[in-house]
Each structure stands twice: as C-alpha cells, then as structure tokens.
Scaffold this motif. Structure first.
Motif, PDB file in Angstrom:
ATOM      1  N   ARG A  99       4.615   1.733 -16.027  1.00 48.90           N
ATOM      2  CA  ARG A  99       3.780   1.799 -17.222  1.00 48.90           C
ATOM      3  C   ARG A  99       2.471   1.029 -17.038  1.00 48.90           C
ATOM      4  N   GLY A 100       1.374   1.608 -17.526  1.00 47.62           N
ATOM      5  CA  GLY A 100       0.095   0.912 -17.533  1.00 47.62           C
ATOM      6  C   GLY A 100      -0.545   0.718 -16.175  1.00 47.62           C
ATOM      7  N   GLY A 101      -0.172   1.533 -15.196  1.00 47.71           N
ATOM      8  CA  GLY A 101      -0.782   1.409 -13.877  1.00 47.71           C
ATOM      9  C   GLY A 101      -0.151   0.359 -12.986  1.00 47.71           C
ATOM     10  N   THR A 102       0.924  -0.267 -13.441  1.00 44.07           N
ATOM     11  CA  THR A 102       1.625  -1.271 -12.631  1.00 44.07           C
ATOM     12  C   THR A 102       2.377  -0.578 -11.487  1.00 44.07           C
ATOM     13  N   ARG A 103       2.379  -1.224 -10.327  1.00 43.65           N
ATOM     14  CA  ARG A 103       3.077  -0.690  -9.159  1.00 43.65           C
ATOM     15  C   ARG A 103       4.288  -1.554  -8.812  1.00 43.65           C
ATOM     16  N   GLU A 104       5.331  -0.904  -8.321  1.00 40.37           N
ATOM     17  CA  GLU A 104       6.544  -1.604  -7.889  1.00 40.37           C
ATOM     18  C   GLU A 104       6.494  -1.795  -6.375  1.00 40.37           C
ATOM     19  N   LEU A 105       6.380  -3.055  -5.931  1.00 40.96           N
ATOM     20  CA  LEU A 105       6.169  -3.350  -4.512  1.00 40.96           C
ATOM     21  C   LEU A 105       7.473  -3.751  -3.820  1.00 40.96           C
ATOM     22  N   SER A 106       8.507  -2.971  -4.000  1.00 40.27           N
ATOM     23  CA  SER A 106       9.800  -3.300  -3.409  1.00 40.27           C
ATOM     24  C   SER A 106       9.787  -3.139  -1.889  1.00 40.27           C
ATOM     25  N   LYS A 107      10.726  -3.809  -1.269  1.00 38.52           N
ATOM     26  CA  LYS A 107      10.828  -3.830   0.195  1.00 38.52           C
ATOM     27  C   LYS A 107      10.924  -2.435   0.797  1.00 38.52           C
ATOM     28  N   ILE A 108      11.693  -1.548   0.187  1.00 39.12           N
ATOM     29  CA  ILE A 108      11.921  -0.230   0.771  1.00 39.12           C
ATOM     30  C   ILE A 108      10.634   0.578   0.891  1.00 39.12           C
ATOM     31  N   PHE A 109       9.662   0.289   0.015  1.00 36.78           N
ATOM     32  CA  PHE A 109       8.387   1.008   0.088  1.00 36.78           C
ATOM     33  C   PHE A 109       7.458   0.361   1.111  1.00 36.78           C
ATOM     34  N   PHE A 110       7.578  -0.937   1.288  1.00 36.82           N
ATOM     35  CA  PHE A 110       6.739  -1.646   2.256  1.00 36.82           C
ATOM     36  C   PHE A 110       7.084  -1.270   3.684  1.00 36.82           C
ATOM     37  N   GLU A 111       8.356  -1.121   3.959  1.00 32.84           N
ATOM     38  CA  GLU A 111       8.801  -0.967   5.345  1.00 32.84           C
ATOM     39  C   GLU A 111       8.265   0.293   6.015  1.00 32.84           C
ATOM     40  N   THR A 112       7.888   1.288   5.231  1.00 34.38           N
ATOM     41  CA  THR A 112       7.418   2.545   5.812  1.00 34.38           C
ATOM     42  C   THR A 112       5.918   2.538   6.097  1.00 34.38           C
ATOM     43  N   ILE A 113       5.200   1.537   5.640  1.00 31.69           N
ATOM     44  CA  ILE A 113       3.742   1.521   5.793  1.00 31.69           C
ATOM     45  C   ILE A 113       3.363   1.257   7.251  1.00 31.69           C
ATOM     46  N   PRO A 114       2.543   2.122   7.867  1.00 32.17           N
ATOM     47  CA  PRO A 114       2.116   1.908   9.252  1.00 32.17           C
ATOM     48  C   PRO A 114       0.905   0.974   9.323  1.00 32.17           C
ATOM     49  N   VAL A 115       0.972  -0.008  10.213  1.00 31.60           N
ATOM     50  CA  VAL A 115      -0.108  -0.984  10.368  1.00 31.60           C
ATOM     51  C   VAL A 115      -0.472  -1.090  11.843  1.00 31.60           C
TER      52      VAL A 115
ATOM     53  N   LYS B  95       8.707  -1.831   9.284  1.00 33.98           N
ATOM     54  CA  LYS B  95      10.114  -2.092   9.589  1.00 33.98           C
ATOM     55  C   LYS B  95      10.325  -2.331  11.081  1.00 33.98           C
ATOM     56  N   GLU B  96       9.332  -1.951  11.909  1.00 30.69           N
ATOM     57  CA  GLU B  96       9.425  -2.182  13.350  1.00 30.69           C
ATOM     58  C   GLU B  96       8.665  -3.433  13.783  1.00 30.69           C
ATOM     59  N   TRP B  97       8.021  -4.112  12.849  1.00 28.80           N
ATOM     60  CA  TRP B  97       7.335  -5.362  13.140  1.00 28.80           C
ATOM     61  C   TRP B  97       8.339  -6.509  13.150  1.00 28.80           C
ATOM     62  N   ASP B  98       7.921  -7.614  13.760  1.00 21.83           N
ATOM     63  CA  ASP B  98       8.766  -8.812  13.782  1.00 21.83           C
ATOM     64  C   ASP B  98       8.521  -9.617  12.503  1.00 21.83           C
ATOM     65  N   ILE B  99       8.942  -9.028  11.388  1.00 18.56           N
ATOM     66  CA  ILE B  99       8.792  -9.697  10.099  1.00 18.56           C
ATOM     67  C   ILE B  99      10.083  -9.520   9.296  1.00 18.56           C
ATOM     68  N   LYS B 100      10.236 -10.378   8.290  1.00 14.19           N
ATOM     69  CA  LYS B 100      11.350 -10.279   7.356  1.00 14.19           C
ATOM     70  C   LYS B 100      10.779 -10.292   5.938  1.00 14.19           C
ATOM     71  N   ILE B 101      11.347  -9.465   5.072  1.00 10.98           N
ATOM     72  CA  ILE B 101      10.930  -9.403   3.681  1.00 10.98           C
ATOM     73  C   ILE B 101      12.128  -9.784   2.810  1.00 10.98           C
ATOM     74  N   TYR B 102      11.926 -10.803   1.968  1.00  8.26           N
ATOM     75  CA  TYR B 102      13.018 -11.294   1.138  1.00  8.26           C
ATOM     76  C   TYR B 102      12.585 -11.420  -0.319  1.00  8.26           C
TER      77      TYR B 102
ATOM     78  N   ASN C 111      10.206 -17.265  -7.532  1.00 12.83           N
ATOM     79  CA  ASN C 111      11.309 -16.738  -8.341  1.00 12.83           C
ATOM     80  C   ASN C 111      11.575 -15.281  -8.002  1.00 12.83           C
ATOM     81  N   GLN C 112      12.488 -14.678  -8.745  1.00 12.28           N
ATOM     82  CA  GLN C 112      12.922 -13.310  -8.424  1.00 12.28           C
ATOM     83  C   GLN C 112      11.867 -12.269  -8.741  1.00 12.28           C
ATOM     84  N   LYS C 113      10.758 -12.674  -9.334  1.00 13.11           N
ATOM     85  CA  LYS C 113       9.651 -11.756  -9.612  1.00 13.11           C
ATOM     86  C   LYS C 113       8.691 -11.657  -8.426  1.00 13.11           C
ATOM     87  N   CYS C 114       9.060 -12.245  -7.311  1.00 10.10           N
ATOM     88  CA  CYS C 114       8.217 -12.227  -6.106  1.00 10.10           C
ATOM     89  C   CYS C 114       9.034 -11.831  -4.885  1.00 10.10           C
ATOM     90  N   PHE C 115       8.305 -11.438  -3.845  1.00 12.55           N
ATOM     91  CA  PHE C 115       8.871 -11.281  -2.512  1.00 12.55           C
ATOM     92  C   PHE C 115       8.117 -12.201  -1.559  1.00 12.55           C
TER      93      PHE C 115
END
Length: 274
Positions: A199-215, A22-29, A164-168
């Motif tokens: 279900r079935g080991g699928t992960r939800e990769l929504s923006k709110i979870f991405f923004e906290t990842i330190p890189v 969230k502190e990087w110069d990126i945008k997630i849509y 489409n809406q199934k992607c970011f």
C-alpha cells in the motif's frame, strides 16, 4: 511490465554482467524478535537507571535501530536499547545469559512477567531471548535496511548496532560497495520493481527477493574505494557526495551519458512523485 527501448537496454546490460546475490559471500538475516518489545526494548532513561542500580547491566544493554530509523547513508538514533538477554550460541560454546547475574535487569523484566512468561519467542527461561545462531553478526560490519520502505534506504554500520524485526542485516564480503550499490540510482532504476509493492508505494525487501538480484563482481581495490566513500558520506552527507557515488557506480557498469541521464531523471521524478 512494458519497458521502453532504453529501459530494456539498461536492464539487459546490468543483468548480463551480474552474479545473483545468493552466490555472493554474504549472509542476510532478520533483526531480533523479542516477543515482548515493551519489556526488552528500553529508552535511555531506563538504560541509565538500570546501569546506575547495577553497573554490570551495561554488559547486556545494546543500542538498537528500528526500520523507521534507517536513512540513505544514515540513521536517526532514538536512544533505544535492547536488553540482550541472549540464549547463547551452542555451536560456539557460548552459554545463555543467567539473569541472576543482572539483578536490576531481572527486576525490570519481572514487571512484565505475565507477558514474557507466556510468549512463544523465548529462550531457556522466560528472561532469555529466543535462539539466534547469528547473534555475533550484529558485532560485524554490516548493511542495515528496513523490511518495508518507500525509499529503499541502506546504512553501512560499523558501530555494532542491533536491529529489531522490522530490519534486515547483510554481512560478508564487499559490504562497502554493496551499500553504495543498493543506495544508488541504478539499483532503484533496475530493481525497485523486483520487490512487491504494498500500500502507498511501499516495497517489501525480503531476503527471497534480494537473493535473485544480479550484481557486478568487484575486487578488493574497488571495495576499498567504495568503503572509504561510504564512510565519508555517512560522516557528512551531501547531495554532491551522493551524486559522486552514483557516478562511481555508473563508471563501473560502463554506462553511457545518455543512460546515466535516463536513470537519474526517472529515479528523481519517481521519488518526487511519492
């Protein structure tokens, strides 16, 4: 979660040198939401038909990728296209598409009038898509990834795909490096569990979870090296090239051979099991 000593050591090392995204110069849509995919998303046969009837139609027909099309460093294009009857971008002085300028597309959409005229996701007219202030970002270099997935695949795109809406999408600085990092064994090892498991080991990769990842922070020189490597592997994917990119990530984080082996073994065993 209960982590082993080596798991704790690796995660602490990675997180200690990272800056939250969230502190990087990126945008997630999020991808385009049409409100009626049957009308606005077409196959190649319909695309060719519309362009044959009215060559001007090609101006607003754009290739689109869906979540299921995205692979690690690649994609399976299903010859699927978006009728980009956009609603303009007021801040940039771009007016909405006037459907009367595209009679073949209008005739096609008229077949779905009962659906498109009552949908919530509409623009100035029932023919227009909903407002999308980041419409121009689809024309930039970007990362594409599915919103729900078992395998966490990421694609570097410089071919101006819509999604489409199934992607970011992610746009901004150091897109080449971030593509490699997200596709790496290290990312899966350290951060897969940051995303809710469905279900079935699928992960939800929504923006709110991405923004906290330190890189880890990089510079332009490192970006060039990663971008070239990412373009090369997407042009001709091999397991050896994927391993080389993993090694580049490991070196950047100064991991020991023991730590590298731990990461590779655990990630490989996990994906074999699913």
């Amino acid at each position: 979660m209960i982590l082993s000593d080596i798991e704790q050591r690796i995660k602490q090392k990675i997180e200690a040198v990272g800056t939250p995204l969230k502190e990087w110069d990126i945008k997630i849509y999020r991808g385009i939401l049409t409100g009626c995919n049957d009308a606005f998303i077409i196959n190649k046969e319909k695309r060719d038909e519309l362009i044959k009837k009215c060559p001007k139609s090609a101006e607003i027909i754009r290739p689109i990728l869906r979540g299921r099309d995205i692979k690690r460093y690649g994609y399976d294009f299903a010859d699927t296209y978006l009728l980009n009857v956009h609603n303009g971008i007021r801040e940039k002085g771009i007016p909405p598409i006037n459907i009367d300028d595209y009679p073949a597309v209008k005739a096609h959409l008229d077949q779905y009038w009962d659906k498109i005229s009552v949908r919530d996701d509409r623009g100035k007219t029932p023919y227009n898509l909903r407002n999308c202030a980041y419409m121009d970002d689809f024309n930039k270099q970007k990362i594409i990834y599915p919103n729900m997935t078992k395998y966490l695949p990421f694609l570097f795109d410089d071919k101006n795909f819509f999604v489409n809406q199934k992607c970011f999408i992610i746009t901004g600085q150091y897109i080449g490096f971030l593509t490699a990092f997200f596709n790496s064994s290290l990312f899966k090892y350290c951060f897969r569990d940051n995303f809710p498991e469905l279900r079935g080991g699928t992960r939800e990769l929504s923006k709110i979870f991405f923004e906290t990842i330190p890189v880890i922070a990089i510079d332009d020189k490192i970006e060039i090296n990663f971008l070239n490597a990412v373009k090369d592997i997407q042009n001709n994917y091999t397991h050896s090239k994927a391993f080389s990119l993993d090694e580049m990530i490991f070196k950047l984080y100064k991991l020991s051979r023991e730590e590298e082996t731990e990461i590779l073994n655990k990630v490989n065993n996990y994906y074999i099991s699913i």
